[in-house]
Design a protein around this motif. Structure first.
Motif, short mmCIF file in Angstrom:
data_model
loop_
_atom_site.label_atom_id
_atom_site.label_comp_id
_atom_site.label_asym_id
_atom_site.label_seq_id
_atom_site.Cartn_x
_atom_site.Cartn_y
_atom_site.Cartn_z
N ARG A 41 -6.45 71.89 1.75
CA ARG A 41 -7.10 71.58 0.36
C ARG A 41 -7.21 70.10 0.36
NH1 ARG A 41 -2.98 76.12 -0.31
NH2 ARG A 41 -4.27 77.51 -0.77
N ARG B 22 -4.68 74.62 -9.83
CA ARG B 22 -3.61 74.17 -9.70
C ARG B 22 -3.06 72.61 -9.70
NH1 ARG B 22 -2.29 75.94 -3.92
NH2 ARG B 22 -3.33 77.60 -4.22
N ILE C 180 -4.53 76.47 6.73
CA ILE C 180 -4.92 76.15 5.02
C ILE C 180 -5.64 74.60 4.88
CG2 ILE C 180 -3.78 76.09 2.38
CD1 ILE C 180 -1.99 77.71 3.62
N SER D 38 6.60 74.54 -0.59
CA SER D 38 6.11 74.53 -1.54
C SER D 38 5.22 72.92 -1.42
CB SER D 38 5.99 74.48 -2.98
OG SER D 38 7.27 74.55 -3.53
N LYS E 22 4.08 79.60 -2.44
CA LYS E 22 5.22 80.65 -2.62
C LYS E 22 3.85 81.66 -1.67
CE LYS E 22 7.89 84.11 -3.24
NZ LYS E 22 9.05 85.02 -3.84
N GLN E 23 3.29 81.78 -1.96
CA GLN E 23 1.77 82.63 -1.62
C GLN E 23 0.79 82.61 -0.96
OE1 GLN E 23 2.06 81.63 -4.46
NE2 GLN E 23 -0.57 80.88 -5.84
N ASP E 24 1.00 80.97 0.03
CA ASP E 24 0.30 81.02 0.90
C ASP E 24 1.42 80.68 2.15
OD1 ASP E 24 -2.01 79.96 -0.43
OD2 ASP E 24 -0.45 77.82 -0.99
N LEU F 92 0.62 73.38 -1.80
CA LEU F 92 0.96 75.33 -1.33
C LEU F 92 1.94 75.72 -2.31
CD1 LEU F 92 0.20 76.25 1.72
CD2 LEU F 92 2.58 74.58 2.34
N ALA G 241 4.29 79.91 4.01
CA ALA G 241 4.17 79.19 4.76
C ALA G 241 5.72 78.84 4.42
CB ALA G 241 3.92 77.26 4.17
#
Length: 131
Positions: free
Chosen positions: A4, A14, A2, A36, A29-31, A27, A33
């Protein structure tokens, strides 16, 4: 992988703000890792009572100056560039900004993206996600 850019956070939806602060959520939750990561600006003069009952937060001050007050002990700690604090006991606290502060923040469990503080100064566990 990822990748960004902070400069793209606004265009990507964001950024979240509330009185006293603005947070670029880089970053979430849906990423996937497991934590966040955010860059948050605390505006000069802000006094923010917070109590992250559902999250552990680690905060590194990149720039600016302020203080954090541990409400359980009454102890006040100066915050300046190069200072980190970790709310590892769900510490109820007040963050004050004497000048604008830029902070790098890590949350576990990770935030969904659109969280703002509730009446108790916490983020809810289940919130609306940034898509």
């Amino acid at each position: 992988m990822i990748v960004r850019k902070l400069s793209d956070a606004q265009a990507q939806g964001r950024c979240v703000s509330a009185p006293g602060w603005e947070s670029s959520r880089l970053l979430l939750k849906q990423d996937g890792a497991g934590f966040s990561f955010h860059i948050t600006r605390i505006f000069k003069g802000a006094e923010l009572p917070m109590h992250y009952q559902n999250h552990i937060e680690s905060v590194y001050c990149i720039s600016g100056r302020g203080e954090i007050v541990d409400l359980a002990t009454g102890q006040t700690h100066p915050i300046a560039a190069g200072t980190i604090y970790i709310l590892d006991q769900h510490d109820k606290h007040i963050l004050r900004a004497f000048e604008e502060m830029e902070m790098a923040c890590v949350f576990n469990p990770p935030l969904h993206g659109k969280e703002v503080h509730n009446a108790e100064g916490a983020y809810e566990l289940e919130a609306e996600a940034i898509t």
